[in-house]
Design an enzyme around this catalytic site. Structure first.
Site, PDB file in Angstrom:
ATOM      1  N   SER A 150       0.876  -1.180   0.000  1.00 40.30           N
ATOM      2  CA  SER A 150       0.000   0.000   0.000  1.00 40.30           C
ATOM      3  C   SER A 150       0.910   1.226   0.000  1.00 40.30           C
ATOM      4  CB  SER A 150      -0.829  -0.009   1.289  1.00 40.30           C
ATOM      5  OG  SER A 150      -1.407   1.257   1.531  1.00 40.30           O
ATOM      6  N   TYR A 159      -2.384  -1.155  10.394  1.00 46.51           N
ATOM      7  CA  TYR A 159      -2.288  -1.287   8.932  1.00 46.51           C
ATOM      8  C   TYR A 159      -0.934  -0.776   8.440  1.00 46.51           C
ATOM      9  CZ  TYR A 159      -3.954  -1.019   4.060  1.00 46.51           C
ATOM     10  OH  TYR A 159      -4.114  -1.176   2.699  1.00 46.51           O
TER      11      TYR A 159
END
Ligand code: NAD
Length: 259
Positions: free
Chosen positions: A142, A155
């Site tokens: 990401s 995350y």
């Protein structure tokens, strides 16, 4: 076709980016093992969509929280299809909350699904890839593997970890014909992002449309990345011609991390 005779395992491929990647790989001739936690209807629809390309498609329900199920999925794919040539570590979840309110059980789940599951798939797939002197491991990271945002502690930690794992394994396998790379998307319009919009709209006291614009303010193009675009990049990294690319982390984020 570029991937004829190859078999791919794509974790978390019943929706979103994983499904887009599975379709791109099948479109290039690969057999595909799909995986994810979804309803029977969603699984059947995903299998149907990926099967449209005429290659062999299977579904494995392994839960990425459970190491024994993860290793069994990879071993079964090798046994049933003869090899696992392409491994895409894509399954992921999100939770957004200030650190002092972040539920410890959410931290554990995100680290397990978004980070540790890739350790288990990779360690199981690597011996066969080394023996066959060919493998393509693609870790879906990401923009949050490169930069941080507040309220996403688990995350961001997991994705930075996965980017690090990508480099380590790439170095270990550099002479073996197996490449290991990461793809780091910015915001892609998928159920994972759609789920965050109502909460964001509520917390900011704005409409959902304005919440979407707020999300895209990080992304200079002001456009969501599409699952098809991520699928094409994964297909390139899975192809024989990408053999000299390893240990790389490809941004596909509309310029987010260029800022
Ligand atoms: P999604 O919610 O559409 O898909 C997630 C997939 O993971 C689903 O198939 C789901 O069933 C599966 N999954 C979740 N928990 C699982 C578990 N315990 N075991 C097995 N499968 C499980 O989300 P998405 O947006 O397509 O995200 C896919 C990946 O892309 C994630 O790793 C995510 O972090 C990453 N990513 C997404 C974006 C984005 O903007 N959508 C941006 C950057 C990175």
């Amino acid at each position: 076709m570029k991937l004829q005779g190859r078999t791919a395992v794509v974790t978390g491929s019943t929706s979103g980016i994983g499904l887009g990647i599975a379709k791109a790989l099948a479109g290039a001739g690969a057999n595909v093992v799909l995986n994810g936690l979804a309803s029977d209807g969603e699984i059947a629809a995903a299998v149907q969509e990926v099967s449209d390309h005429g290659t062999r498609v299977a579904f494995d329900p392994a839960n990425m929280l459970k190491p024994a199920e993860i290793t069994a999925m990879v071993s079964k794919a090798e046994k049933d299809f003869g090899s696992v040539d392409i491994l895409v570590n894509n399954a992921g979840i999100q939770h957004v909350s200030p650190i002092e309110e972040f539920p410890p059980e959410k931290w554990d789940q995100i680290i397990a699904i978004n980070l540790s599951s890739s350790f288990h798939t990779i360690r199981t797939a690597v011996p066969g890839m080394k023996t066959r002197k060919f493998g393509r491991i693609i870790n879906i990271c990401s923009a949050h593997s490169l930069v941080a945002s507040p309220f996403k502690v688990a995350y961001v930690a997991a994705k930075h970890g996965l980017a690090g794992m990508t480099k380590v394994v790439a170095l270990e396998l550099a002479e073996s014909g197996v490449t290991v790379n990461a793809i780091s998307p910015g915001f892609v319009w998928t159920p994972l992002v759609a789920k965050q919009i109502p909460d964001l709209a509520r917390s900011k006291g704005v409409s959902e449309e304005d919440a979407k614009k707020f999300v895209l303010s990080a992304q200079p193009t002001k456009q969501f990345v599409t699952v098809e675009q991520v699928g094409e990049l994964a297909l390139f990294l899975a192809s024989p011609s990408s053999g000299s690319i390893t240990g790389a982390n490809y941004s596909i984020d509309g310029g987010w991390t260029a800022q």
